[in-house]
Write an enzyme that holds these catalytic residues in place. Structure first.
Site, PDB file in Angstrom:
ATOM      1  CE1 TYR A   1     -16.922  11.192 -15.754  1.00  0.00           C
ATOM      2  CE2 TYR A   1     -16.230  11.358 -13.472  1.00  0.00           C
ATOM      3  CZ  TYR A   1     -16.708  10.612 -14.526  1.00  0.00           C
ATOM      4  OH  TYR A   1     -16.968   9.280 -14.345  1.00  0.00           O
TER       5      TYR A   1
ATOM      6  NE  ARG B   1      -3.027   0.079   3.182  1.00  0.00           N
ATOM      7  CZ  ARG B   1      -2.326   0.262   4.321  1.00  0.00           C
ATOM      8  NH1 ARG B   1      -1.697   1.401   4.532  1.00  0.00           N
ATOM      9  NH2 ARG B   1      -2.283  -0.684   5.231  1.00  0.00           N
TER      10      ARG B   1
ATOM     11  CG  ASP C   1     -10.195  15.856 -15.307  1.00  0.00           C
ATOM     12  OD1 ASP C   1      -9.494  15.216 -16.116  1.00  0.00           O
ATOM     13  OD2 ASP C   1     -11.206  15.365 -14.762  1.00  0.00           O
TER      14      ASP C   1
ATOM     15  CE  LYS D   1     -12.911   7.543 -18.409  1.00  0.00           C
ATOM     16  NZ  LYS D   1     -13.260   8.799 -17.758  1.00  0.00           N
TER      17      LYS D   1
HETATM   18  C1  LIG Z   1     -13.748   9.248 -16.492  1.00  0.00           C
HETATM   19  C2  LIG Z   1     -13.366  10.576 -15.996  1.00  0.00           C
HETATM   20  C3  LIG Z   1     -13.064  10.813 -14.650  1.00  0.00           C
HETATM   21  C4  LIG Z   1     -13.207   9.740 -13.587  1.00  0.00           C
HETATM   22  O1  LIG Z   1     -12.301   8.723 -13.760  1.00  0.00           O
HETATM   23  P1  LIG Z   1     -12.580   7.169 -13.346  1.00  0.00           P
HETATM   24  O2  LIG Z   1     -11.344   6.499 -13.778  1.00  0.00           O
HETATM   25  O3  LIG Z   1     -13.813   6.738 -14.061  1.00  0.00           O
HETATM   26  O4  LIG Z   1     -12.784   7.176 -11.858  1.00  0.00           O
HETATM   27  C5  LIG Z   1     -12.651  12.087 -14.286  1.00  0.00           C
HETATM   28  N1  LIG Z   1     -12.562  13.081 -15.190  1.00  0.00           N
HETATM   29  C6  LIG Z   1     -12.858  12.892 -16.486  1.00  0.00           C
HETATM   30  C7  LIG Z   1     -12.742  14.028 -17.439  1.00  0.00           C
HETATM   31  C8  LIG Z   1     -13.272  11.651 -16.936  1.00  0.00           C
HETATM   32  O5  LIG Z   1     -13.582  11.482 -18.228  1.00  0.00           O
END
Ligand SMILES: *Cc1c(COP(=O)(O)O)cnc(C)c1O
Length: 385
Positions: free
Chosen positions: A103, A50, A175, A200
């Site tokens: 998001y 961890r 982000d 992503k």
């Molecule tokens: C998918 C997404 C998230 C969240 O990420 P997870 O891996 O699904 O927890 C945050 N910001 C954006 C822009 C996203 O597309």
């Protein structure tokens, strides 16, 4: 590594061969603990997983190198990364100013998980400098922006927003999931922290969930690292390894995502069925000039407004075949979604609600002629019902 170009860093940062065997790919350290050479005699600093795992370390080194950060920390999902960052830097009574198109999961995290613990969140159109200044408060600790945004691909000038945030002694978090570091590097433009859903584009193959926090300097690193260790939403070794493997091809994948999305945006602009085409690569997009300046490509995401309205938008999302109906984005395969009932269902009726006539495309790296043919067939089916 910082003197090498991006594509070279993507392949080599944190990826030295296994010193024991010379295996060119460092092994997946699938272990929960490390044997100590006497009490406290940790090899390479590793103790319990961890706190640290060599496969996770190699991903974190790679991520920091790609964003030009002092450090990166890797988590089991994008939202786990956001949670650790926010816990690390916020205290009860603090205020967060959020873009009004972030998001939905970020909005939900702040307004439903953090609000009961004394964090106040408001939203504003972060493209509008006056609106941002008016929304800042003495308690504002964080300004949080997503550019390009989801699903309307709005573009915010990161450098300008960083100046306003810093004048108010707030931290600017970007982000960077939609652009990926292959197209945009917010830390070099004044942002303090970058967050990612590595699920992503970074992972890129729709086979692993993950998230990351990348820090420009050392101000918050130990605070976020402590959350990672004390709360424990760390990346599993195999997940970290899959993400590292995905990242090595990020630059070539993203180039093809951009080319395909641009071609589809241009095709859609010529079709009367679409009343709106949201893609920053089109000169008609209101954020085109800023995007051309702060990004090295316009990305693989685009949204389309159906002139015939919500029912046809829904049917189109259910009528394509190469474009598969699914949440998520950034994988090599193309996806289609109906945001009001899917990715943005949790913000329906709030200030983050999106148009009801929208479909969102995550354009993959298939042959673009096949993708356009698929959309044409889907349109025929959607309008002929
Ligand atoms: C998918 C997404 C998230 C969240 O990420 P997870 O891996 O699904 O927890 C945050 N910001 C954006 C822009 C996203 O597309």
């Amino acid at each position: 590594m910082t003197d090498h170009a991006f594509a070279t860093r993507a392949i080599h940062a944190g990826q030295a061969p296994d010193p024991l065997t010379g295996a060119i790919i460092p092994p997946i350290y699938q272990a929960s603990t490390h044997v100590q050479d006497g009490i406290g005699g940790f090899r390479e600093g590793y103790e319990y997983n961890r706190a640290g795992n060599p496969t996770r370390s190699s991903l974190e080194t790679q991520l920091a190198a790609l964003e030009g950060g002092a450090a990166a920390l890797s988590f089991s999902s994008g939202l786990a990364a956001e949670d650790a960052l926010l816990r690390g830097i916020l205290r009860p009574g603090d205020h967060v100013l959020l873009g009004n198109d972030v998001y939905g999961g970020t909005y939900r995290l702040l307004t439903r998980v953090f609000a009961p613990w004394g964090i106040e969140t408001t939203t504003a159109d972060l493209r509008d400098a006056d609106a941002v200044r008016a929304a800042l408060r003495p308690q504002t600790r964080v300004v949080w922006v997503e550019t390009p945004s989801n699903p309307l691909l709005k573009i915010v000038d990161i450098t300008a927003l960083a100046e306003i945030a810093h004048a108010a002694e707030a931290v600017l978090v970007v982000d960077n999931t939609f652009a990926s570091p292959a197209l945009q590097q917010p830390l070099a433009r004044g942002a303090d922290v970058v967050v990612h859903s590595t699920t992503k584009y970074l992972g890129g193959h729709s086979d692993v969930l993950g998230g990351a926090v990348v820090l420009r300097d050392d101000r918050f690193t130990e605070a976020v690292r402590f959350q990672q260790f004390a709360v424990g939403a760390v990346s599993a070794p195999l997940d970290a390894w899959l993400t590292t493997r995905g990242i090595k091809t990020l630059p070539v994948r993203v180039r093809q995502h951009c080319a395909n999305a641009q071609a589809i945006a241009e095709w859609a602009s010529s079709r009367p069925e679409f009343s709106e085409v949201y893609y920053p690569g089109l000169p008609s997009h209101p954020g085109h000039d800023i995007a051309a300046h702060q990004m090295s490509g316009f990305g693989g995401m685009l949204s389309l407004g159906l002139a015939a309205g919500p029912a046809v938008a829904r049917r189109l999302a259910e009528s394509t075949s190469l474009f598969q109906l699914a949440e998520s984005l950034g994988g090599v395969e193309s996806l289609i979604g109906y945001p009001p009932d899917m990715t943005h269902a949790s913000v329906r009726g709030t200030e983050l609600a999106v148009p009801e006539n929208l479909v969102r495309l995550s354009v993959g790296i298939e042959e673009v002629a096949d993708l356009i043919a698929d959309l044409e067939e889907g349109l025929d089916r959607a309008v002929s019902v």
